[in-house]
Design a protein around this motif. Structure first.
Motif, PDB file in Angstrom:
ATOM      1  N   THR A  14      34.810  44.358  49.218  1.00  0.00           N
ATOM      2  CA  THR A  14      35.742  45.473  49.361  1.00  0.00           C
ATOM      3  C   THR A  14      36.369  45.855  48.021  1.00  0.00           C
ATOM      4  OG1 THR A  14      36.269  44.760  51.606  1.00  0.00           O
ATOM      5  CG2 THR A  14      37.824  46.261  50.543  1.00  0.00           C
ATOM      6  N   LEU A  15      36.369  47.150  47.718  1.00  0.00           N
ATOM      7  CA  LEU A  15      36.970  47.641  46.483  1.00  0.00           C
ATOM      8  C   LEU A  15      38.488  47.659  46.635  1.00  0.00           C
ATOM      9  CD1 LEU A  15      34.569  50.603  45.591  1.00  0.00           C
ATOM     10  CD2 LEU A  15      34.383  48.175  44.992  1.00  0.00           C
ATOM     11  N   ARG A  16      39.184  47.033  45.694  1.00  0.00           N
ATOM     12  CA  ARG A  16      40.641  46.935  45.752  1.00  0.00           C
ATOM     13  C   ARG A  16      41.231  47.272  44.391  1.00  0.00           C
ATOM     14  NH1 ARG A  16      42.161  41.118  47.544  1.00  0.00           N
ATOM     15  NH2 ARG A  16      40.545  40.546  46.042  1.00  0.00           N
ATOM     16  N   PRO A  17      42.470  47.717  44.358  1.00  0.00           N
ATOM     17  CA  PRO A  17      43.081  48.030  43.066  1.00  0.00           C
ATOM     18  C   PRO A  17      43.413  46.771  42.276  1.00  0.00           C
ATOM     19  CG  PRO A  17      44.704  48.252  44.814  1.00  0.00           C
ATOM     20  CD  PRO A  17      43.385  47.992  45.484  1.00  0.00           C
ATOM     21  N   THR A  18      43.346  46.866  40.975  1.00  0.00           N
ATOM     22  CA  THR A  18      43.840  45.821  40.100  1.00  0.00           C
ATOM     23  C   THR A  18      44.379  46.483  38.841  1.00  0.00           C
ATOM     24  OG1 THR A  18      43.322  43.689  39.075  1.00  0.00           O
ATOM     25  CG2 THR A  18      41.631  45.382  38.944  1.00  0.00           C
ATOM     26  N   ASN A  19      45.268  45.797  38.149  1.00  0.00           N
ATOM     27  CA  ASN A  19      46.003  46.404  37.037  1.00  0.00           C
ATOM     28  C   ASN A  19      46.681  47.690  37.515  1.00  0.00           C
ATOM     29  OD1 ASN A  19      45.321  44.546  34.825  1.00  0.00           O
ATOM     30  ND2 ASN A  19      43.235  45.263  35.175  1.00  0.00           N
ATOM     31  N   MET A  20      47.503  47.541  38.533  1.00  0.00           N
ATOM     32  CA  MET A  20      48.137  48.686  39.177  1.00  0.00           C
ATOM     33  C   MET A  20      49.626  48.411  39.374  1.00  0.00           C
ATOM     34  SD  MET A  20      47.033  46.324  41.242  1.00  0.00           S
ATOM     35  CE  MET A  20      47.206  45.500  42.808  1.00  0.00           C
ATOM     36  N   GLY A  21      50.330  49.429  39.815  1.00  0.00           N
ATOM     37  CA  GLY A  21      51.737  49.292  40.144  1.00  0.00           C
ATOM     38  C   GLY A  21      51.938  48.797  41.561  1.00  0.00           C
ATOM     39  N   PHE A  22      53.210  48.487  41.880  1.00  0.00           N
ATOM     40  CA  PHE A  22      53.561  47.973  43.199  1.00  0.00           C
ATOM     41  C   PHE A  22      54.715  48.752  43.796  1.00  0.00           C
ATOM     42  CE2 PHE A  22      51.185  44.652  41.245  1.00  0.00           C
ATOM     43  CZ  PHE A  22      50.480  44.065  42.289  1.00  0.00           C
ATOM     44  N   LEU A  23      54.786  48.711  45.114  1.00  0.00           N
ATOM     45  CA  LEU A  23      55.838  49.395  45.856  1.00  0.00           C
ATOM     46  C   LEU A  23      56.996  48.450  46.121  1.00  0.00           C
ATOM     47  CD1 LEU A  23      53.576  51.123  48.545  1.00  0.00           C
ATOM     48  CD2 LEU A  23      54.344  52.081  46.352  1.00  0.00           C
ATOM     49  N   CYS A  24      58.202  48.972  46.048  1.00  0.00           N
ATOM     50  CA  CYS A  24      59.375  48.196  46.468  1.00  0.00           C
ATOM     51  C   CYS A  24      60.437  49.164  46.980  1.00  0.00           C
ATOM     52  CB  CYS A  24      59.913  47.319  45.337  1.00  0.00           C
ATOM     53  SG  CYS A  24      60.348  48.185  43.841  1.00  0.00           S
ATOM     54  N   PRO A  25      61.285  48.718  47.887  1.00  0.00           N
ATOM     55  CA  PRO A  25      62.246  49.612  48.544  1.00  0.00           C
ATOM     56  C   PRO A  25      63.495  49.852  47.704  1.00  0.00           C
ATOM     57  CG  PRO A  25      62.397  47.407  49.491  1.00  0.00           C
ATOM     58  CD  PRO A  25      61.289  47.345  48.481  1.00  0.00           C
ATOM     59  N   TRP A  26      63.385  50.702  46.710  1.00  0.00           N
ATOM     60  CA  TRP A  26      64.552  51.032  45.878  1.00  0.00           C
ATOM     61  C   TRP A  26      65.621  51.755  46.675  1.00  0.00           C
ATOM     62  CZ3 TRP A  26      64.092  48.069  42.068  1.00  0.00           C
ATOM     63  CH2 TRP A  26      63.051  48.055  41.153  1.00  0.00           C
ATOM     64  N   SER A  27      66.852  51.623  46.222  1.00  0.00           N
ATOM     65  CA  SER A  27      67.939  52.435  46.753  1.00  0.00           C
ATOM     66  C   SER A  27      67.791  53.868  46.223  1.00  0.00           C
ATOM     67  CB  SER A  27      69.291  51.876  46.294  1.00  0.00           C
ATOM     68  OG  SER A  27      69.415  52.004  44.879  1.00  0.00           O
TER      69      SER A  27
ATOM     70  N   THR B 113      50.849  47.617  47.310  1.00  0.00           N
ATOM     71  CA  THR B 113      50.262  48.033  46.044  1.00  0.00           C
ATOM     72  C   THR B 113      50.191  49.551  45.989  1.00  0.00           C
ATOM     73  OG1 THR B 113      47.996  48.038  46.890  1.00  0.00           O
ATOM     74  CG2 THR B 113      48.829  45.966  45.991  1.00  0.00           C
ATOM     75  N   LYS B 114      50.201  50.080  44.796  1.00  0.00           N
ATOM     76  CA  LYS B 114      49.953  51.513  44.646  1.00  0.00           C
ATOM     77  C   LYS B 114      48.471  51.774  44.864  1.00  0.00           C
ATOM     78  CE  LYS B 114      54.051  52.656  42.111  1.00  0.00           C
ATOM     79  NZ  LYS B 114      54.675  53.532  41.092  1.00  0.00           N
ATOM     80  N   SER B 115      48.101  53.022  45.048  1.00  0.00           N
ATOM     81  CA  SER B 115      46.768  53.364  45.524  1.00  0.00           C
ATOM     82  C   SER B 115      45.672  52.972  44.544  1.00  0.00           C
ATOM     83  CB  SER B 115      46.681  54.867  45.804  1.00  0.00           C
ATOM     84  OG  SER B 115      46.724  55.594  44.589  1.00  0.00           O
ATOM     85  N   LEU B 116      44.493  52.707  45.089  1.00  0.00           N
ATOM     86  CA  LEU B 116      43.323  52.403  44.283  1.00  0.00           C
ATOM     87  C   LEU B 116      43.008  53.553  43.338  1.00  0.00           C
ATOM     88  CD1 LEU B 116      40.790  50.797  43.548  1.00  0.00           C
ATOM     89  CD2 LEU B 116      39.718  51.629  45.642  1.00  0.00           C
ATOM     90  N   GLU B 117      43.234  54.783  43.788  1.00  0.00           N
ATOM     91  CA  GLU B 117      42.905  55.953  42.973  1.00  0.00           C
ATOM     92  C   GLU B 117      43.696  56.008  41.676  1.00  0.00           C
ATOM     93  OE1 GLU B 117      43.613  56.012  46.187  1.00  0.00           O
ATOM     94  OE2 GLU B 117      41.629  56.497  47.018  1.00  0.00           O
ATOM     95  N   ARG B 118      44.889  55.378  41.644  1.00  0.00           N
ATOM     96  CA  ARG B 118      45.708  55.406  40.447  1.00  0.00           C
ATOM     97  C   ARG B 118      45.721  54.068  39.699  1.00  0.00           C
ATOM     98  NH1 ARG B 118      49.115  59.651  39.650  1.00  0.00           N
ATOM     99  NH2 ARG B 118      49.109  58.732  37.550  1.00  0.00           N
TER     100      ARG B 118
END
Length: 423
Positions: free
Chosen positions: A195-208, A339-344
């Motif tokens: 399966t193709l997965r993102p690497t060297n990418m950003g991550f999501l977190c619930p900011w205020s 994780t942020k999207s594979l496309e980015r």
């Protein structure tokens, strides 16, 4: 070089670094090469990488270098051993693009961009007789074993070369050419694809809302990130939906795997890695003299506004006890939820496992078909490791083609300055 009419024919599908270097190797050996790419021009992702200076490789000693490839080291080390960082630098300089080592040990062209190198490279390939078939999207094979392409006019184009190298990239930045469309044609042929997965990418977190509206785009400089016992120093950037940047990318594979397994990952950020805990505690254990918390943290701890905001995300009511405050500054907890999207993503994990290939990167089920570059199932951090392995695998696949065609590569060279090693 033999004439085109008497030369064995090879097709390369994909005009990124792996495909281009393979084309150079084969053309120098007298193979008639046609390189197919779905984009209007070759090397588009290389040009995008060049916007950040084009980090070609890294200058660290070889043992440490190859350790960066983690689980894929056993497969990649022999390939990189043939085309080492010094060889990549010599190849670049053979194209008129001198290199230098930055303060971090990373290697860049002195021009600090990709376009001069790519122009010189394409000129060399043209002089070697490489034919480019651009705006050709690969669709797989027909029942007779022909490669099938759809050209810009929507017409079907077929080719049946004596050997093929697939170097279509991963699935990150699809607008630059690598969209993962090759998975389905290979799967139809019974080739396993991880399966193709993102690497060297950003991550999501619930900011205020305050963090999103006031601090998106702000850098966190000179920090250290810790996850699963691994600490990385560097920088990061706050985004509207999370965090990204060099230090984050170094931990991205571990963070991604933890999120996939547990649904989240707890990252700790040291806002002052340059200060030992006791030193920071002494700075904080002083009278505030009526200063606001933000002013006190800025003056006593040297924190930036975004660093202070990050503390408040973790603890809206900041500790007044110096010991507790020092502990928080040295290990701000940040929960990552995705994780942020594979496309980015900068690069792609997953792909064709090495178990599907022989030692020349040829598909065991499809003699004469080789795979190179980011289509292979490996990943590495940023810092020059991605391009180095991409180049090395392209060279390995090209040498595999020469072996398959029975063409000696004893005179293999990549230009007047190259020191390419033979195996």
């Amino acid at each position: 070089m033999p004439s085109q009419s008497s030369s064995p024919e090879a097709a390369i599908v994909g005009g990124g670094p792996a495909g281009l270097i393979a084309a150079e190797i084969l053309a120098r050996a007298g193979v008639a090469v046609t390189l197919y790419d779905r984009m209007p021009s070759a090397g588009r992702k290389l040009l995008m990488a060049g916007r950040g200076g084009l980090n070609l490789t890294h200058s660290e000693e070889f043992e440490r270098f190859v350790a960066r490839y983690a689980e894929a080291r056993p497969q990649l080390e022999p390939l990189i051993g043939v085309f080492r960082p010094a060889d990549l630098r010599a190849w670049s300089e053979g194209l008129g693009q001198e290199t230098f080592v930055g303060s971090s040990g990373r290697v860049f062209p002195k021009a600090f961009k990709a376009s001069p190198l790519l122009r010189a490279w394409l000129g060399r390939l043209d002089a070697l007789g490489v034919r480019f078939a651009l705006r050709h999207r690969w669709q797989g094979w027909d029942d007779a074993g022909h490669l099938i392409f759809t050209d810009a006019a929507g017409e079907t184009v077929r080719a049946k070369p004596e050997a093929t190298i697939l170097a279509l990239g991963g699935a990150s930045w699809p607008r630059l050419g690598s969209d993962g469309g090759w998975v389905e044609p290979l799967s139809r042929r019974g080739i396993a694809v991880s399966t193709l997965r993102p690497t060297n990418m950003g991550f999501l977190c619930p900011w205020s809302e305050i963090m999103r509206s006031r601090f998106a785009g702000e850098p966190l400089k000179r920090i250290a990130l810790t996850f699963a016992g691994i600490t990385v120093k560097g920088e990061a950037i706050v985004t509207q939906d999370g965090i990204e940047g060099g230090a984050v990318y170094s931990l991205s594979a571990r963070l991604r795997d933890a999120i996939e397994q547990d649904g989240s990952a707890l990252l700790h950020i040291d806002l002052r890695p340059d200060l030992p805990h006791e030193t920071l505690l002494r700075k904080l254990d002083t009278p505030r003299k009526g200063q606001s918390a933000s002013t006190f943290l800025r003056k006593a701890a040297g924190l930036s506004p975004v660093g202070i905001a990050l503390l408040r995300e973790a603890s809206p009511a900041l500790p007044t006890d110096p010991e507790a405050l020092a502990r928080l500054i040295k290990a701000v907890p940040l929960t990552l939820t995705g994780t942020k999207s594979l496309e980015r993503a900068i690069s792609t994990a997953g792909g064709v496992p090495f178990s599907e290939l022989d030692g020349h990167l040829m598909l065991r089920r499809m003699p004469g078909v080789f795979v190179a570059g980011e289509m292979l199932d490996w990943e590495a951090p940023t810092g020059g490791y991605l391009l180095q392995a991409t180049f090395a695998s392209g060279i390995a696949a090209a040498r595999g083609v020469l072996a398959f065609l029975g063409i000696p590569d004893a005179a293999l060279t990549l230009g007047p300055s190259s020191a390419t090693r033979q195996t």
